[in-house]
Write a protein that holds these residues in place. Structure first.
Motif, PDB file in Angstrom:
ATOM      1  N   ALA A   1       0.831  -1.205   0.000  1.00 29.04           N
ATOM      2  CA  ALA A   1       0.000   0.000   0.000  1.00 29.04           C
ATOM      3  C   ALA A   1       0.867   1.258   0.000  1.00 29.04           C
ATOM      4  CB  ALA A   1      -0.928  -0.004   1.220  1.00 29.04           C
ATOM      5  N   THR A   2       1.985   1.213   0.725  1.00 27.07           N
ATOM      6  CA  THR A   2       2.888   2.363   0.755  1.00 27.07           C
ATOM      7  C   THR A   2       3.529   2.592  -0.612  1.00 27.07           C
ATOM      8  OG1 THR A   2       3.374   1.964   3.092  1.00 27.07           O
ATOM      9  CG2 THR A   2       4.932   3.340   1.876  1.00 27.07           C
ATOM     10  N   LEU A   3       3.941   1.495  -1.281  1.00 23.73           N
ATOM     11  CA  LEU A   3       4.527   1.632  -2.607  1.00 23.73           C
ATOM     12  C   LEU A   3       3.538   2.231  -3.593  1.00 23.73           C
ATOM     13  CD1 LEU A   3       6.490  -1.747  -2.951  1.00 23.73           C
ATOM     14  CD2 LEU A   3       7.439   0.540  -2.584  1.00 23.73           C
TER      15      LEU A   3
ATOM     16  N   GLY B   1       6.637  -6.978 -14.534  1.00 24.34           N
ATOM     17  CA  GLY B   1       5.912  -8.224 -14.730  1.00 24.34           C
ATOM     18  C   GLY B   1       5.149  -8.705 -13.515  1.00 24.34           C
ATOM     19  N   GLU B   2       5.196  -7.969 -12.410  1.00 31.71           N
ATOM     20  CA  GLU B   2       4.485  -8.353 -11.197  1.00 31.71           C
ATOM     21  C   GLU B   2       3.176  -7.576 -11.095  1.00 31.71           C
ATOM     22  OE1 GLU B   2       5.258 -10.644  -8.969  1.00 31.71           O
ATOM     23  OE2 GLU B   2       7.112 -11.216  -9.997  1.00 31.71           O
ATOM     24  N   LYS B   3       2.104  -8.265 -10.714  1.00 27.70           N
ATOM     25  CA  LYS B   3       0.817  -7.608 -10.519  1.00 27.70           C
ATOM     26  C   LYS B   3       0.680  -7.186  -9.068  1.00 27.70           C
ATOM     27  CE  LYS B   3      -4.141  -8.105 -11.328  1.00 27.70           C
ATOM     28  NZ  LYS B   3      -5.219  -8.997 -11.822  1.00 27.70           N
ATOM     29  N   VAL B   4       0.545  -5.888  -8.844  1.00 25.71           N
ATOM     30  CA  VAL B   4       0.441  -5.344  -7.492  1.00 25.71           C
ATOM     31  C   VAL B   4      -0.926  -4.684  -7.362  1.00 25.71           C
ATOM     32  CG1 VAL B   4       1.439  -3.788  -5.793  1.00 25.71           C
ATOM     33  CG2 VAL B   4       2.917  -4.911  -7.463  1.00 25.71           C
ATOM     34  N   ARG B   5      -1.679  -5.065  -6.312  1.00 27.81           N
ATOM     35  CA  ARG B   5      -2.983  -4.460  -6.078  1.00 27.81           C
ATOM     36  C   ARG B   5      -3.247  -4.418  -4.586  1.00 27.81           C
ATOM     37  NH1 ARG B   5      -7.615  -8.247  -6.307  1.00 27.81           N
ATOM     38  NH2 ARG B   5      -8.712  -6.719  -7.613  1.00 27.81           N
TER      39      ARG B   5
ATOM     40  N   ASP C   1      -6.932   0.907   2.129  1.00 18.66           N
ATOM     41  CA  ASP C   1      -5.568   0.821   2.674  1.00 18.66           C
ATOM     42  C   ASP C   1      -4.674   1.899   2.078  1.00 18.66           C
ATOM     43  OD1 ASP C   1      -6.278  -1.360   4.207  1.00 18.66           O
ATOM     44  OD2 ASP C   1      -5.618  -2.825   2.714  1.00 18.66           O
ATOM     45  N   VAL C   2      -4.812   2.113   0.763  1.00 19.29           N
ATOM     46  CA  VAL C   2      -4.000   3.137   0.123  1.00 19.29           C
ATOM     47  C   VAL C   2      -4.405   4.524   0.613  1.00 19.29           C
ATOM     48  CG1 VAL C   2      -3.300   4.137  -2.087  1.00 19.29           C
ATOM     49  CG2 VAL C   2      -3.655   1.669  -1.890  1.00 19.29           C
ATOM     50  N   ARG C   3      -5.720   4.753   0.756  1.00 15.18           N
ATOM     51  CA  ARG C   3      -6.178   6.054   1.257  1.00 15.18           C
ATOM     52  C   ARG C   3      -5.623   6.329   2.656  1.00 15.18           C
ATOM     53  NH1 ARG C   3      -9.962   8.879  -1.372  1.00 15.18           N
ATOM     54  NH2 ARG C   3     -11.158   7.854  -3.048  1.00 15.18           N
ATOM     55  N   ARG C   4      -5.635   5.284   3.511  1.00 13.08           N
ATOM     56  CA  ARG C   4      -5.128   5.470   4.877  1.00 13.08           C
ATOM     57  C   ARG C   4      -3.660   5.877   4.856  1.00 13.08           C
ATOM     58  NH1 ARG C   4      -2.476   1.868   7.343  1.00 13.08           N
ATOM     59  NH2 ARG C   4      -3.350   0.169   6.070  1.00 13.08           N
ATOM     60  N   VAL C   5      -2.833   5.213   4.019  1.00 16.45           N
ATOM     61  CA  VAL C   5      -1.417   5.572   3.913  1.00 16.45           C
ATOM     62  C   VAL C   5      -1.271   7.003   3.398  1.00 16.45           C
ATOM     63  CG1 VAL C   5       0.746   5.062   2.738  1.00 16.45           C
ATOM     64  CG2 VAL C   5      -0.656   3.194   3.616  1.00 16.45           C
TER      65      VAL C   5
END
Length: 458
Positions: A200-202, A231-235, A240-244
């Motif tokens: 989430a931080t990334l 090539g990596e799927k990050v989700r 969680d992203v809003r909180r960070v």
């Protein structure tokens, strides 16, 4: 050679000192000589761009195969011509005979860059050759009053070094090595949650940078396209992203980092505003006040590969280069205590070249802050060389203590303290010895100012 404010780095000064000391040691011995210890380095006044540096080096005393060399540094103002006594250092050299340097390989070609076996240091490569006899250097006979002072004080320093009980730092060094993260230990409980937090931080940082490979889905996920992330799927979940991001925005408002936010679905809206320099300095002062730190909080590490340009004439790591690298990592550790001021090296002591380092070896330096006073602090630095299989344990090569002084700070003080209550007995013993080491440095400084008062030339 200088920092961003035009101050000469102490590590660069130590390179010049080591060269000057090595020249006079070689001339006195009539053969090669290598540095085996730095007894003490004291910086009385800073040197800046435009100053002219005068180095006066002399062999103070000789014992068998070793010599103490003193180097006095005087700076001359490039505009006014005014000279002032600025720095002093004492180094011990050992003579290396020509037969020892040749290695006596019985006609075999010696193509290895390994250090000569005659060095009174362990090396990375075991040697089965018989140890050559020590080279003897001429005795020194002082004639002038200043030479006599140097001669007597050199004997006094050697007597204090040899008569003082040897304090082993091996357990302390092991504790510092243990502070580093382990790559083989099993994941502790809660690792999955921390991984999600990291992702989430990334993604929040990528949003802040306006990364176009990200999108917000209708079902509440923030996703990154695979081609934009190797090539990596990050989700991650949107909440969680809003909180960070909200936490980063609060920190940004305090530290001048600006703010950013999620926009409408499928897009990113980035807002970023810098606070003024004065606001950032004031934030730094508030955060530095009454800070309590552990030794682990200040742990800093750096790695260097020894290249041919870093070696001296006998094929081992040049002592001045080693000192410069140790200062670099010490300065980084000091910035972990306070970042809104500049740090300058005031002294270095206790450096012994325990193990020779050859060209091609990899050195890892670790630094921790041990003691903090009103305007200065003490940093311990240790270095280890990587070992080649089958040995996996790093080889200890050097360690020393540095004194750093806070300069250009807003309130003129460090404003932090070290907490060692949870540390082991070995660590607390070394930390508590900081007061005695500080007294010795101040006493040595007073002696130098008395002996060389008004002496500005060689």
């Amino acid at each position: 050679m200088t920092d961003e404010h035009g101050r000469l780095l102490a590590g660069e000064m130590l390179k010049m000192i080591d060269i000057a000391a090595g020249v006079v040691a070689r001339r006195h011995a009539g053969m090669q000589a290598v540095t085996i210890s730095l007894d003490r380095f004291i910086l009385l006044r800073e040197m800046r761009v435009g100053d002219i540096v005068h180095l006066d080096a002399a062999v103070n005393r000789a014992w068998g195969s070793s010599m103490e060399t003193g180097v006095k540094v005087v700076k001359e103002d490039g505009k006014t011509g005014v000279k002032s006594y600025s720095c002093h250092a004492y180094l011990t050299f050992v003579a290396i005979s020509s037969d020892s340097r040749s290695g006596e390989t019985n006609g075999k070609d010696r193509s290895s860059r390994s250090p000569p076996s005659s060095l009174r240091l362990s090396t990375s490569t075991a040697s089965t050759r018989p140890r050559p006899s020590k080279a003897l250097v001429p005795a020194l006979h002082p004639t002038t009053l200043l030479e006599r002072k140097r001669y007597l004080l050199a004997g006094r320093r050697r007597s204090l070094r040899t008569s003082a009980p040897r304090t082993s730092l091996s357990s302390f060094r092991d504790a510092i090595l243990a502070l580093g993260p382990s790559t083989t230990a099993p994941d502790p409980p809660g690792t999955e949650e921390r991984v999600r937090e990291m992702e989430a931080t990334l993604l929040a940082d990528a949003l802040r940078a306006g990364d176009e490979s990200l999108r917000v889905t209708e079902d509440g996920w923030v996703e990154a396209r695979e081609e934009g992330w190797g090539g990596e799927k990050v989700r991650c979940r949107e909440e969680d992203v809003r909180r960070v991001m909200e936490e980063r925005a609060r920190l940004g408002a305090r530290a001048g980092a600006g703010s950013y936010s999620l926009g409408r679905r499928g897009t990113v809206d980035v807002r970023y505003e810098e606070l003024g320099d004065e606001a950032q300095r004031n934030v730094g002062v508030r955060e530095a006040e009454n800070r309590t730190l552990t030794i682990a909080d200040t742990l800093t590490a750096a790695m260097h590969i020894v290249m041919p340009q870093h070696a001296n004439s006998v094929g081992v790591l040049f002592g001045g280069q080693l000192m410069a690298w140790m200062e670099e990592v010490a300065l980084l550790a000091a910035h972990a205590v306070r970042r809104d001021c500049e740090w300058a090296t005031a002294g270095m002591d206790g450096l012994e070249f325990r193990s020779a380092v050859a060209v091609g070896e990899v050195l890892t330096f670790r630094a921790v802050v041990l003691r903090v006073w009103r305007t200065s602090l003490e940093v311990y630095v240790t270095s280890h060389a990587d070992q080649t299989p089958p040995s996996s344990e790093p080889r200890f090569t050097n360690d020393c203590f540095l004194t750093l002084v806070a300069v250009d700070s807003v309130d003129g003080r460090v404003g932090a303290r070290m907490d060692v209550h949870e540390e082991s007995d070995d660590v607390r013993r070394v930390v508590e010895g900081g007061e005695a080491r500080r007294r010795e440095r101040l006493e040595a400084r007073e002696v130098l100012e008395r002996v060389y008062a008004g002496v500005h030339h060689g």
